[in-house]
Write an enzyme that holds these catalytic residues in place. Structure first.
Site, PDB file in Angstrom:
ATOM      1  CD  GLU A 192     -25.980  23.894  -9.644  1.00 14.27           C
ATOM      2  OE1 GLU A 192     -25.676  23.186  -8.650  1.00 14.27           O
ATOM      3  OE2 GLU A 192     -26.727  23.507 -10.555  1.00 14.27           O
ATOM      4  CD  GLU A 219     -24.697  19.448 -11.407  1.00 16.41           C
ATOM      5  OE1 GLU A 219     -25.222  18.380 -11.020  1.00 16.41           O
ATOM      6  OE2 GLU A 219     -24.296  20.320 -10.612  1.00 16.41           O
TER       7      GLU A 219
END
Length: 498
Positions: free
Chosen positions: A287, A168
């Site tokens: 995720e 991320e």
């Protein structure tokens, strides 16, 4: 629903049923690793947890993060325990004792029957550390880092084949947050040296942290401009929650997941065309889950503890329905989504919960994930579906029936996964398996509960659990059933091909 064996989406990569363990909350300490627990083996691995994980047949597990990895020095977690430092962990504001690291996780993964997907630190670390860890983990011997592994008691390399290039990195919350160009350059250079050390590995570049990012999808395009010829996968992350207590909309969120997949794939194909490349970029949805129940409780947790109870969502029946729909969404796009990681595996937004020193049990979302992993191996077939639909303020044209079929030719079985989103009425269902000859229903598993907010607990672990009393019947090549309101269904069919 019409199902034809020749209308294939793709052979399903078993890594679609992967999961995720981060050094966050009680995922590691008190989750998979708890020395002194009554069920712990000599290495401190909780055998009760391992038994539940083996039921899920998880083929690959991402580790050690997550936001955690962007401030993590992997060298803190190897070597003699007495020499490992305690660190302030800034991503989740805890203390990391480093009692469990790379070698322990490699051993634990083998015990769980899973491969390792290792995420490297591209927040505070960079190219040199990327080279070092691949050499430590995968090089046989005869170099500094591989010999260091041997000195730590691991003569044979771990042969970790799947690596994530950071986590991320588009997020301002991330330690070492970067622009797309900054990340693209460091990811490209890290990928080069990692593959120079071990040309057999596969790499995942960071996509956007979600469609909500203002930089999406420009981030994907810029990152792939730098990394396209060096990586095999681009990551996607997304979580869903029923914040407004609007269950019909919540159950329709899988349509948004499908749109996310399509748009990221389109961005990948744009860069493919721009570069005149013959290579197709695949997706790693590394995720995904329902996450919202624990948000308020997490705000009350004092910082700088070791393994506090963070992100411990207690899942409901309706959450299980959403997870089932999300699994079907990814199967519909298994031609591009080759890997995925349910985030996470134990205690932290997880299908498995534990008590420190006590029991372990399956949450509601355990069951659709287990059913998909166990019975969803083979080829995903194009679902030709006619279903009534409904609208909400947020999403329109949501079909009451969400379904897909998977054909396992070796076993001679077709499995239909189906969710009835209707909260009030059962749904008459007919599947036409016209290309499969005469069919016989093996079993019809159903997950349902009168209370959509029902949960499982340590004292009532089977409150929400599947039963095999589904009513599916076969007549020649047609299978019919009545799907109960708000239910997850698994119809397994033995086929005799015409």
């Amino acid at each position: 629903m019409i199902i034809d064996k020749d209308f294939a989406i793709s052979k399903i990569d078993e890594r679609l049923y992967g999961s995720f363990i981060e050094h966050l909350g009680r995922a590691v300490y008190g989750g998979i690793f708890e020395p002194g627990h009554p069920s712990a083996d000599e290495r401190g691995y909780r055998k009760d947890v391992l038994n539940l994980i083996r039921k899920l047949r998880v083929p690959i597990i991402r580790y050690p993060g997550g936001n955690f990895v962007s401030g993590y020095d992997w060298k803190d977690g190897v070597g003699p325990l007495e020499l490992r430092p305690r660190r302030l962990e800034l991503a989740w504001r805890t203390v990391e004792p480093n009692l469990f690291g790379l070698n322990e996780f490699a051993d634990w993964s083998k015990a769980a029957g899973s491969d390792v997907m290792w995420a490297i630190n591209l927040g505070t670390h960079g190219v040199e550390e990327a080279r070092q860890i691949v050499e430590y983990a995968n090089h046989p011997s005869g170099s500094y880092w591989s010999d260091l592994r041997v000195s730590h008691g691991y003569k044979d390399p771990h042969n970790i084949k799947t690596w994530c290039l950071g986590n991320e990195m588009d997020g301002p919350w991330q330690i070492g947050h970067k622009t797309a160009a900054e990340y693209g350059r460091v990811a490209q250079e890290s990928a080069k040296v990692m593959k120079w050390v071990d040309p057999t590995i596969e790499l995942v570049a960071c996509g956007s942290s979600g469609k909500f990012m203002t930089t999406y999808p420009e981030w994907e395009a810029t990152v792939l401009d730098h990394t396209y010829e060096h990586v095999e996968y681009l990551s996607l992350h997304t979580y869903y929650g029923n914040h407004e207590n609007d269950t019909p909309t919540f159950l329709g969120r899988s349509l948004e997941m499908e749109d996310f997949i399509r748009s990221v794939a389109a961005t990948c194909d744009y860069i493919k065309a721009k570069k005149r490349s013959s290579k197709t970029m695949y997706l790693s949805f590394d995720e995904w889950n329902v996450w919202f129940h624990s948000n308020d409780a997490d705000k009350q947790i004092a910082p700088w503890q070791i393994a506090p109870p963070q992100l411990e969502d207690v899942y409901t029946m309706e959450d299980a329905l959403v997870v089932g729909c999300l699994l079907i969404a990814m199967l519909k796009h298994s031609d591009r989504v080759r890997m995925a990681c349910l985030a996470q595996l134990v205690n932290v937004i997880a299908p498995i919960m534990t008590e420190n020193g006590g029991d372990a049990w399956a949450q509601t979302i355990f069951y659709p994930f287990m059913h998909a992993s166990v019975f969803g191996r083979g080829t995903a077939l194009v679902p030709l579906v006619q279903s009534p639909k409904y609208d909400t303020k947020a999403i329109t044209d949501i079909p009451y029936l969400e379904s897909i079929a998977v054909y396992n030719e070796e076993a001679g079985e077709a499995t239909i996964f189906a969710v009835n989103r209707d909260l009030n009425e059962s749904l008459p269902f007919e599947a036409d398996l016209r290309s499969f000859g005469n069919c016989q229903v093996i079993e019809h598993l159903v997950l349902e509960h009168a209370d959509l907010k029902a949960t499982n607990t340590a004292r009532n672990p089977d409150n929400v659990a599947p039963h095999a009393r589904g009513n599916a019947q076969a007549d020649g090549s047609k299978v019919s059933s009545v799907l109960g309101k708000a239910s997850w269904n698994v119809i397994r069919v033995k086929t005799t091909l015409a």
